[in-house]
Design an enzyme around this catalytic site. Structure first.
Site, PDB file in Angstrom:
ATOM      1  N   ASP A  18      38.507-106.538  28.503  1.00 58.33           N
ATOM      2  CA  ASP A  18      37.461-107.295  28.898  1.00 58.33           C
ATOM      3  C   ASP A  18      36.780-107.196  30.094  1.00 58.33           C
ATOM      4  OD1 ASP A  18      36.159-110.088  28.760  1.00 58.33           O
ATOM      5  OD2 ASP A  18      37.801-110.837  28.031  1.00 58.33           O
ATOM      6  N   HIS A 209      43.075-117.589  26.375  1.00 60.28           N
ATOM      7  CA  HIS A 209      42.433-116.559  27.105  1.00 60.28           C
ATOM      8  C   HIS A 209      41.253-117.445  27.802  1.00 60.28           C
ATOM      9  CE1 HIS A 209      39.935-112.616  26.770  1.00 60.28           C
ATOM     10  NE2 HIS A 209      39.046-113.406  26.929  1.00 60.28           N
ATOM     11  N   CYS A 242      32.036-111.413  28.640  1.00 60.11           N
ATOM     12  CA  CYS A 242      31.661-111.184  27.286  1.00 60.11           C
ATOM     13  C   CYS A 242      30.060-110.792  27.234  1.00 60.11           C
ATOM     14  CB  CYS A 242      31.632-112.332  26.267  1.00 60.11           C
ATOM     15  SG  CYS A 242      31.070-112.022  24.524  1.00 60.11           S
TER      16      CYS A 242
HETATM   17  P1  HMG Z   1      27.190-104.033  12.531  1.00 59.84           P
HETATM   18  O1  HMG Z   1      25.758-103.224  13.056  1.00 59.84           O
HETATM   19  O2  HMG Z   1      26.710-105.390  11.782  1.00 59.84           O
HETATM   20  O3  HMG Z   1      27.984-103.209  11.463  1.00 59.84           O
HETATM   21  O4  HMG Z   1      28.131-104.529  13.700  1.00 59.84           O
HETATM   22  P2  HMG Z   1      27.841-102.448  10.360  1.00 59.84           P
HETATM   23  O5  HMG Z   1      29.031-102.676   9.423  1.00 59.84           O
HETATM   24  O6  HMG Z   1      26.565-102.662   9.425  1.00 59.84           O
HETATM   25  O7  HMG Z   1      27.497-101.020  10.458  1.00 59.84           O
HETATM   26  C1  HMG Z   1      26.571-100.547  11.291  1.00 59.84           C
HETATM   27  C2  HMG Z   1      27.014 -99.112  12.399  1.00 59.84           C
HETATM   28  O8  HMG Z   1      27.892 -99.441  13.088  1.00 59.84           O
HETATM   29  C3  HMG Z   1      27.342 -97.988  11.227  1.00 59.84           C
HETATM   30  O9  HMG Z   1      26.953 -96.793  11.970  1.00 59.84           O
HETATM   31  C4  HMG Z   1      28.734 -98.106  11.351  1.00 59.84           C
HETATM   32  O10 HMG Z   1      29.540 -97.006  11.314  1.00 59.84           O
HETATM   33  C5  HMG Z   1      29.196 -98.606  12.808  1.00 59.84           C
HETATM   34  P3  HMG Z   1      25.569 -96.049  11.532  1.00 59.84           P
HETATM   35  O11 HMG Z   1      25.866 -95.659  10.411  1.00 59.84           O
HETATM   36  O12 HMG Z   1      24.387 -97.139  11.855  1.00 59.84           O
HETATM   37  O13 HMG Z   1      25.985 -94.944  12.450  1.00 59.84           O
HETATM   38  N1  HMG Z   1      30.385 -99.540  13.108  1.00 59.84           N
HETATM   39  C6  HMG Z   1      31.440 -99.173  13.889  1.00 59.84           C
HETATM   40  N2  HMG Z   1      31.239 -98.109  14.826  1.00 59.84           N
HETATM   41  C7  HMG Z   1      32.516 -98.095  15.597  1.00 59.84           C
HETATM   42  N3  HMG Z   1      33.741 -98.771  15.357  1.00 59.84           N
HETATM   43  C8  HMG Z   1      33.429 -99.933  14.301  1.00 59.84           C
HETATM   44  C9  HMG Z   1      32.320 -99.982  13.770  1.00 59.84           C
HETATM   45  N4  HMG Z   1      31.969-101.025  12.810  1.00 59.84           N
HETATM   46  C10 HMG Z   1      30.805-100.700  12.492  1.00 59.84           C
HETATM   47  N5  HMG Z   1      34.504-100.744  14.422  1.00 59.84           N
HETATM   48  C11 HMG Z   1      30.039-104.736  14.613  1.00 59.84           C
HETATM   49  C12 HMG Z   1      29.128-105.099  13.367  1.00 59.84           C
HETATM   50  C13 HMG Z   1      31.221-105.739  14.614  1.00 59.84           C
HETATM   51  C14 HMG Z   1      30.680-103.215  14.496  1.00 59.84           C
HETATM   52  C15 HMG Z   1      29.515-104.913  15.852  1.00 59.84           C
HETATM   53  O14 HMG Z   1      28.629-105.956  15.921  1.00 59.84           O
HETATM   54  C16 HMG Z   1      30.332-104.617  17.237  1.00 59.84           C
HETATM   55  O15 HMG Z   1      30.643-103.684  17.389  1.00 59.84           O
HETATM   56  N6  HMG Z   1      30.679-105.793  17.952  1.00 59.84           N
HETATM   57  C17 HMG Z   1      31.070-105.767  19.098  1.00 59.84           C
HETATM   58  C18 HMG Z   1      31.199-107.055  19.867  1.00 59.84           C
HETATM   59  C19 HMG Z   1      32.196-107.004  21.079  1.00 59.84           C
HETATM   60  O16 HMG Z   1      33.037-105.936  21.255  1.00 59.84           O
HETATM   61  N7  HMG Z   1      31.969-107.745  22.051  1.00 59.84           N
HETATM   62  C20 HMG Z   1      32.923-108.122  23.136  1.00 59.84           C
HETATM   63  C21 HMG Z   1      34.245-108.258  22.575  1.00 59.84           C
HETATM   64  S1  HMG Z   1      34.614-109.956  22.024  1.00 59.84           S
HETATM   65  C22 HMG Z   1      34.784-110.836  23.745  1.00 59.84           C
HETATM   66  O17 HMG Z   1      34.569-110.302  24.573  1.00 59.84           O
HETATM   67  C23 HMG Z   1      35.517-112.380  23.681  1.00 59.84           C
HETATM   68  C24 HMG Z   1      36.888-112.252  23.701  1.00 59.84           C
HETATM   69  O18 HMG Z   1      37.128-111.928  25.253  1.00 59.84           O
HETATM   70  C25 HMG Z   1      37.599-113.603  23.634  1.00 59.84           C
HETATM   71  C26 HMG Z   1      36.883-114.582  24.348  1.00 59.84           C
HETATM   72  O19 HMG Z   1      36.425-114.359  25.652  1.00 59.84           O
HETATM   73  O20 HMG Z   1      36.585-115.666  23.888  1.00 59.84           O
HETATM   74  C27 HMG Z   1      37.639-111.374  22.721  1.00 59.84           C
HETATM   75 MG    MG Z   2      36.998-112.758  27.000  1.00 60.12          MG
END
Ligand code: HMG
Ligand code: MG
Length: 314
Positions: A18, A209, A242
């Site tokens: 995070d 969290h 985030c």
């Molecule tokens: P998308 O663009 O809708 O995904 O993203 P897609 O399925 O249409 O795929 C598009 C491209 O992404 C493709 O690549 C996939 O291969 C690639 P391309 O063909 O264009 O080259 N792809 C990936 N690459 C690597 N790893 C993967 C993956 N999946 C697809 N797993 C997706 C959807 C969820 C992947 C995107 O929105 C994303 O990665 N989001 C990340 C969000 C994130 O990490 N946010 C921060 C964490 S959450 C947080 O901090 C809150 C928390 O702390 C709790 C709280 O505080 O409440 C947990």
């Molecule tokens: Mg968080």
């Protein structure tokens, strides 16, 4: 008050995930590795080490495969990572991890901003993904974000949080994370939310969290402690945020939470001094001050002790 304090609490350190996901500069992989090693040495029982997400979305954790492989198995410490979909699960499995978290939000706007899906679409993905994770022999937390408020929509209905948590459990989640992503919750709000979630989820399966935007996170943790919650996330130095929650601060600083718990006679197994030294070290590596007042106080004491020692020697 304070009649129901547990003997022990389990803290999951989320700074490497995070925290570092939110840094504007990419933090070199050897620095991340040393950070995690120091956290292990400080006695953190559980560390969230990285995220198997799209590096175009979260460039700071583009080295997830290497970090995952290095820390998939750490004797005496549980390590886990975030996965949003099947591709993320493949990465976590290839690294050899034994625990992951899937994550989604209790508001449509934050869910869309964070993972590019509606809540219904996400649940359809998780209905398949969670059983796949379990079949692969991994534990899986279902993390629900924005449980105390959404940066785009404001108030979030606790009923929505309960509904999503129950659905994730039905799919096979082994624990439920409740994320105050924006750090806007207050103790009474957290109590009211938990009064609704605990009967459905069970207090032992809940992990809180808390982000600390309004400085309420330790108070919120204490309110939850009173209700029997014993699993908490935090990040050393108060690192974190985030990228899709504008204006939100980092997690509750681990040192502030540990100081409070130890002061109340609740064990964590964490060496507070080693933790503070780790906070000072990562702050130096990042090259900017971290928000934690516990860390600031420690560094102030250290400077005064050094000045005293220099004065005594001269
Ligand atoms: P998308 O663009 O809708 O995904 O993203 P897609 O399925 O249409 O795929 C598009 C491209 O992404 C493709 O690549 C996939 O291969 C690639 P391309 O063909 O264009 O080259 N792809 C990936 N690459 C690597 N790893 C993967 C993956 N999946 C697809 N797993 C997706 C959807 C969820 C992947 C995107 O929105 C994303 O990665 N989001 C990340 C969000 C994130 O990490 N946010 C921060 C964490 S959450 C947080 O901090 C809150 C928390 O702390 C709790 C709280 O505080 O409440 C947990
Ligand atoms: Mg968080």
């Amino acid at each position: 008050m304070f009649e129901n304090l547990p003997e022990k609490v389990t803290i999951r350190e989320v700074g490497p995930r995070d925290g570092l996901q939110n840094e504007s500069q990419f933090i070199a992989t050897p620095v991340k590795k040393e950070f995690i090693r120091r956290l292990v040495a400080a006695g953190l029982p559980h560390i969230e080490i990285t995220s198997f997400v799209n590096p175009k979305w979260i460039p700071g954790l583009a080295d997830c495969a290497e970090i995952g492989k290095e820390f998939a198995q750490v004797p005496g410490t549980v390590t886990s990572a975030l996965v949003p979909n099947a591709k993320g699960l493949e990465g976590a499995k290839a690294a050899g991890l034994k625990e992951v978290s899937v994550f989604m939000s209790a508001s449509e706007s934050h869910n869309k901003a964070n993972i590019n899906k509606s809540i219904a679409e996400t649940l359809r993905i998780f209905e398949e993904l969670i059983p796949q994770i379990r079949q692969a022999g991994l534990a899986v937390e279902g993390m629900v974000s924005v449980v105390c408020g959404c940066p785009y929509e404001g108030a979030v209905e606790p009923r929505k949080v309960v509904e999503i948590a129950k659905t994730l459990l039905r799919y096979g989640a082994t624990a439920i994370g409740l994320g105050d992503t924006v750090g806007v919750g207050t103790p009474l709000q957290v109590k009211r939310l938990l009064d609704m979630v605990i009967p459905e989820v069970g207090k032992d399966r809940i992990r809180l969290h808390l982000h600390d935007t309004q400085g309420t996170a330790v108070a919120n943790a204490v309110a939850a402690l009173e209700l029997g919650v014993t699993h908490f996330d935090s990040s050393v130095g108060g690192l974190g945020g985030c990228p899709y929650a504008p204006g939100a601060s980092g997690n509750v600083p681990t040192e502030n939470l540990v100081y409070t718990l130890h002061g109340m006679g609740v064990k964590t197994g964490i060496d507070l001094h080693a933790l503070l030294e780790t906070g000072a070290w990562i702050q130096d590596q990042l090259g900017h001050p971290l928000p934690s007042n516990g860390l600031k106080a420690y560094l102030g004491r250290k400077v005064r002790a050094e000045q005293k020692a220099t004065a005594a020697a001269s």
